[in-house]
Scaffold this motif. Structure first.
Motif, PDB file in Angstrom:
ATOM      1  N   MET A 111       0.836  -1.199   0.000  1.00 43.76           N
ATOM      2  CA  MET A 111       0.000   0.000   0.000  1.00 43.76           C
ATOM      3  C   MET A 111       0.871   1.249   0.000  1.00 43.76           C
ATOM      4  O   MET A 111       0.583   2.221  -0.716  1.00 43.76           O
ATOM      5  N   LEU A 112       1.932   1.238   0.807  1.00 42.14           N
ATOM      6  CA  LEU A 112       2.811   2.413   0.886  1.00 42.14           C
ATOM      7  C   LEU A 112       3.536   2.652  -0.434  1.00 42.14           C
ATOM      8  O   LEU A 112       3.633   3.788  -0.898  1.00 42.14           O
ATOM      9  N   ILE A 113       4.039   1.603  -1.049  1.00 40.41           N
ATOM     10  CA  ILE A 113       4.748   1.765  -2.331  1.00 40.41           C
ATOM     11  C   ILE A 113       3.774   2.237  -3.411  1.00 40.41           C
ATOM     12  O   ILE A 113       4.075   3.175  -4.157  1.00 40.41           O
ATOM     13  N   SER A 114       2.597   1.641  -3.465  1.00 43.39           N
ATOM     14  CA  SER A 114       1.618   2.067  -4.471  1.00 43.39           C
ATOM     15  C   SER A 114       1.154   3.492  -4.209  1.00 43.39           C
ATOM     16  O   SER A 114       0.975   4.280  -5.145  1.00 43.39           O
ATOM     17  N   GLY A 115       0.967   3.829  -2.935  1.00 43.04           N
ATOM     18  CA  GLY A 115       0.573   5.192  -2.587  1.00 43.04           C
ATOM     19  C   GLY A 115       1.656   6.198  -2.918  1.00 43.04           C
ATOM     20  O   GLY A 115       1.378   7.285  -3.435  1.00 43.04           O
ATOM     21  N   ALA A 116       2.903   5.850  -2.636  1.00 44.48           N
ATOM     22  CA  ALA A 116       4.017   6.750  -2.956  1.00 44.48           C
ATOM     23  C   ALA A 116       4.132   6.958  -4.460  1.00 44.48           C
ATOM     24  O   ALA A 116       4.408   8.071  -4.926  1.00 44.48           O
TER      25      ALA A 116
END
Length: 165
Positions: A111-116
């Motif tokens: 989620m963090l990588i996709s959000g970033a």
């Protein structure tokens, strides 16, 4: 049948140079976790469904559970560990903490990588953009509302720190 011969590869992960001699069928996620000890990237479904293994590959999100390590030769990889700079959390990481977007934590790296990735290309994402941006990442706790809020808050915090708005 002859045994597959190891292949020498070099890549950059989170700004650091790495080299390895890998079995040709070794998955990128296995290289990151087992050889480089970057265990933030999770192995979930092994079929790209859950997105827990998502990393940035030359700036684009990929599911590292279905990519061979040899395909990363010469590439730039960013894992969830690479979002932190100089000991400071990425605004998205801080927003996940503030907004209780972490849930059980299993989907959090993806989620963090996709959000970033989304925020790097769209600093003012709409709710629809956020939903589309994290599509392909499954939260098994179904805590999507807190994750959507965290991405929106991170976008606002980033804009405020850059432009004062």
């Amino acid at each position: 049948m002859p045994e597959p011969q190891p292949v020498a590869i070099k890549l950059r992960v989170n700004g650091n140079e790495y080299s390895a001699s890998v079995e040709p069928r070794l998955l990128l996620v296995e290289l990151l976790r087992d050889e480089f000890d970057l265990t933030g990237t999770h192995v979930g479904c092994d079929t790209t469904y859950c997105g827990a293994c998502t990393v940035l590959f030359n700036g684009v999100t990929v599911k590292s559970c279905t990519m061979f390590a040899v395909q990363a030769d010469g590439a730039e990889i960013t894992t969830v560990e690479g979002l932190t700079t100089d000991g400071h959390l990425h605004p998205l990481q801080q927003a996940f903490i503030n907004d209780h977007g972490l849930q059980c934590g299993y989907c959090t790296p993806g989620m963090l990588i996709s959000g970033a990735y989304l925020l790097s290309r769209n600093p003012r994402p709409s709710d629809k953009d956020i939903r589309k941006g994290i599509a392909g990442n499954t939260c098994r706790c179904t805590g999507y509302q807190n994750i959507f809020k965290a991405v929106a808050d991170a976008a606002a915090a980033t804009r405020a720190s850059q432009h004062g708005d």
